[in-house]
Write a protein that holds these residues in place. Structure first.
Motif, mmCIF file in Angstrom:
data_model
loop_
_atom_site.group_PDB
_atom_site.id
_atom_site.type_symbol
_atom_site.label_atom_id
_atom_site.label_comp_id
_atom_site.label_asym_id
_atom_site.label_seq_id
_atom_site.Cartn_x
_atom_site.Cartn_y
_atom_site.Cartn_z
ATOM 1 N N TYR A 153 -4.998 2.092 -7.886
ATOM 2 C CA TYR A 153 -5.808 2.726 -6.827
ATOM 3 C C TYR A 153 -6.820 1.709 -6.283
ATOM 4 O O TYR A 153 -6.987 1.565 -5.070
ATOM 5 N N LEU A 213 0.850 -1.206 0.000
ATOM 6 C CA LEU A 213 0.000 0.000 0.000
ATOM 7 C C LEU A 213 0.884 1.254 0.000
ATOM 8 O O LEU A 213 0.604 2.218 -0.729
ATOM 9 N N GLY A 255 -5.096 -0.688 -4.150
ATOM 10 C CA GLY A 255 -4.789 -0.056 -2.869
ATOM 11 C C GLY A 255 -5.969 -0.114 -1.911
ATOM 12 O O GLY A 255 -5.800 -0.359 -0.710
ATOM 13 N N GLU A 256 -7.173 0.090 -2.454
ATOM 14 C CA GLU A 256 -8.393 0.018 -1.622
ATOM 15 C C GLU A 256 -8.551 -1.384 -1.030
ATOM 16 O O GLU A 256 -8.897 -1.543 0.139
#
Lengths: 538, 90
Positions: free
Chosen positions: B49, B28, B52-53
């Motif tokens: 992204y 992350l 990453g979530e």
């Protein structure tokens, strides 16, 4: 034969020294020793210690530079010893002396055992540390990293007391998770075996089993004297810690206390509380770090999209308006529209002119004339073709007639008779020619046979000649052609007309030469005497 | 143009569930650094992204899933473990 003596008649010895039987003196000695030395402290070096006997009792000796005394620790006392005996260790033993009347021996029965000062223990500890270090048990490359966030922690310690409570509270404050306590005694004789078994036991648990396998082990104990912590210097404990596949933190004693397990562990904590802090991070801090990271994560992508949007907007501003883009094409359309009618009229008149030029040769009169010419050509060709066909047919008929004449039956039978006559003549001549040929071959063969007979060596033998051959092969033996092949004493075979005879060479070459001369003279004499000449072909 | 050294990510991010907290947190951090530098093509930025979530959710799950339980191992006469019991039951 000697006469029996009555012992009662012998005079009494004139002495007042008491007389004892062996049993009496042994018993008196035992009482004296055990009463006088019923509670003693003896300082000496342990010798001959091999661990407790199968009965549970321990036997060894205490010695110094001048003497030795046997020692025993009964099973009940051995279990209570705060300190385990070690070979070569200087100790102070507390106990009582006892004797064996049966064999005039004495020993000390030990009830308590302590090292003879810290110096003795430290010397032993240092010797063991050096030896285990030389084996590579403390090498830095053996040490494993601790897991960042273990899910299960195994704790080897006493299940009662302050140590386990301190660890549990510290972990609960920082990051509550599952703790498994393997209960052990942390001092006394059984301590080393229990601690080593606990470390090995945690390692032996199957992942996903009924008892979860820990991700980390903490071996912990509170502070104490060198003797209290001695179990954690035991070789079995050190080897178990070094051999653990699960990362291990040692937290034995206070910060100033060092034991051998500290050297073998993957990490050493100064206190049990310190071990808890090493084992787990603070959950609240992780939550905060994660939240901060997540915020940056969202902002970074938002910033990126905003930047892309601004870029698109600035590009859009640089684009010309629709009216500007269409002005030039619109003017060109208007101009084209204006010139369209004039161009159409011009094109029409031009096409009409070209059509007129193309249509003028296509009148009906011209077509009729063309058809008449073609019909005349066709009639002429028809006449020429008929004449040529009739001429060719006549020539073919003539050739056919000539060929059919040669195929008359009379001519064919005449040819057949001539051939038959030739065949009969040849049949009559064949036997005569065959006989003549055979006769000629027989004459030639006879002539050749006479020549062959003249060359046969057997015919020469019948006229008195002989052939010398090597022995052992009969008439097929290799012929001898030179005198040099017959040295003195050599055996050979003489072939005569009516058989073979063995012979031995007796003369030298000179003797041979003399004989040759005699043979020549005899031959000359024979030549003067007329003899009947033999025929070549007898 | 994406960097040739960029790891190929599984289309369904199935590897995230198998990561330890430390691995997920480290990745992350890498993703945030890449996005903050802004040198990744936009389509890949959106892709990482989303990953990453998922990494953040996985870290949250690991932080809250830990159970607060203290047990003592029960040993038989031979000193072998036979099960567990609450520490304070002794």
């Amino acid at each position: 034969m000697s006469q029996a003596i009555d012992l009662d008649l012998l005079p009494e010895p004139t002495t007042n020294v008491a007389e004892y039987s062996v049993s009496e003196i042994s018993g008196a000695l035992k009482r004296t020793v055990e009463e006088t030395f019923g509670h003693v402290r003896v300082r000496g070096e342990i010798s001959g210690y091999r661990g407790p006997h199968s009965s549970g009792h321990a036997y060894f000796a205490l010695k110094d530079d001048k003497a030795r005394i046997d020692a025993v620790v009964w099973r009940t006392s051995f279990a209570k010893l705060a300190f385990r005996p070690e070979e070569g260790l200087e100790v102070v033993a507390t106990g009582r002396l006892t004797t064996f009347p049966g064999s005039s021996k004495y020993q000390i029965v030990i009830e308590d055992l302590k090292p003879a000062g810290a110096g003795a223990l430290m010397a032993l500890l240092n010797e063991r540390r050096v030896r285990l270090e030389a084996e590579g048990l403390f090498a830095a490359e053996r040490k494993k990293p601790l897991p960042f966030l273990p899910q299960v922690i195994g704790i080897v310690t006493s299940p009662t007391g302050a140590v386990i409570r301190d660890i549990c509270h510290r972990i609960a404050d920082r990051f509550p998770l599952r703790l498994l306590v393997w209960p052990v005694r942390v001092q006394g004789d059984t301590c080393p075996a229990e601690v080593a078994a606990a470390i090995k036991g945690f390692n032996a648990l199957e992942p996903g089993g009924a008892i979860p396998r820990p991700d980390l082990i903490i071996v912990a104990r509170g502070g104490g004297s060198l003797e209290d912590l001695w179990g954690f210097n035991d070789e079995a404990v050190v080897r178990a810690a070094a051999g653990s596949l699960i990362p291990l933190i040692s937290a034995v004693g206070h910060e100033t206390d060092w034991t051998l397990i500290d050297h073998a562990a993957d990490r050493r904590a100064p206190t049990p509380t310190g071990a808890a802090e090493m084992a787990v991070p603070v959950r609240a801090e992780l939550h905060a770090a994660l939240a901060s990271l997540h915020a940056r994560h969202g902002q970074s992508v938002t910033r990126r999209i905003d930047a892309e949007r601004r870029h698109v907007t600035s590009l859009a501003r640089a684009l010309p308006s629709v009216d500007m883009l269409l002005a030039l094409p619109r003017r060109r359309v208007d101009e084209a529209e204006t010139g369209l009618g004039r161009a159409l009229r011009l094109s029409l008149s031009e096409n009409r002119r070209r059509f007129g030029e193309a249509a003028s040769p296509l009148s009906p009169n011209a077509l009729d004339g063309l058809v008449r010419d073609k019909r005349a050509d066709l009639r002429h060709a028809e006449g020429v073709l008929g004449h040529a066909l009739s001429r060719g047919l006549a020539a073919k008929r003539q050739r056919f007639d000539r060929a059919s004449l040669s195929l008359q039956p009379r001519a064919m039978s005449a040819r057949s008779d001539a051939h038959r006559q030739r065949l009969v003549d040849l049949g009559r001549r064949l036997p005569r020619a065959q006989r003549f040929g055979l006769e000629r071959l027989r004459t030639g063969l006879d002539a050749q046979w006479r020549v062959a007979l003249s060359l046969n060596p057997d015919n020469v033998l019948s006229r008195g000649y002989a052939i010398l051959r090597r022995p052992g092969a009969g008439p097929d033996g290799q012929p001898i052609t030179s005198a040099s092949e017959l040295p003195m004493g050599a055996e050979f075979v003489v072939q005569l007309a009516d058989g073979l005879r063995g012979a031995v060479s007796t003369g030298t070459e000179n003797a041979g030469a003399a004989r040759t001369k005699r043979a020549r003279r005899a031959a000359a004499h024979e030549a003067t005497t007329p003899a009947k000449q033999g025929l070549l072909f007898e | 143009m994406s960097d040739l050294n960029e790891p190929v990510l599984p289309p369904d991010d199935s590897d995230v569930k198998r990561m330890s907290f430390e691995e997920a947190l480290a990745e992350l951090e890498r993703i945030v650094s890449q996005l903050e530098r802004g040198d990744v093509p936009l389509d890949r930025s959106i892709r990482i992204y989303e990953r990453g979530e998922k990494l953040k959710s996985h870290c949250d799950r690991l932080l809250t899933a830990a159970e607060d339980k203290v047990e003592k191992i029960k040993l038989n006469r031979a000193g072998k473990p036979t099960g567990t019991e609450p520490l304070d039951s002794a």
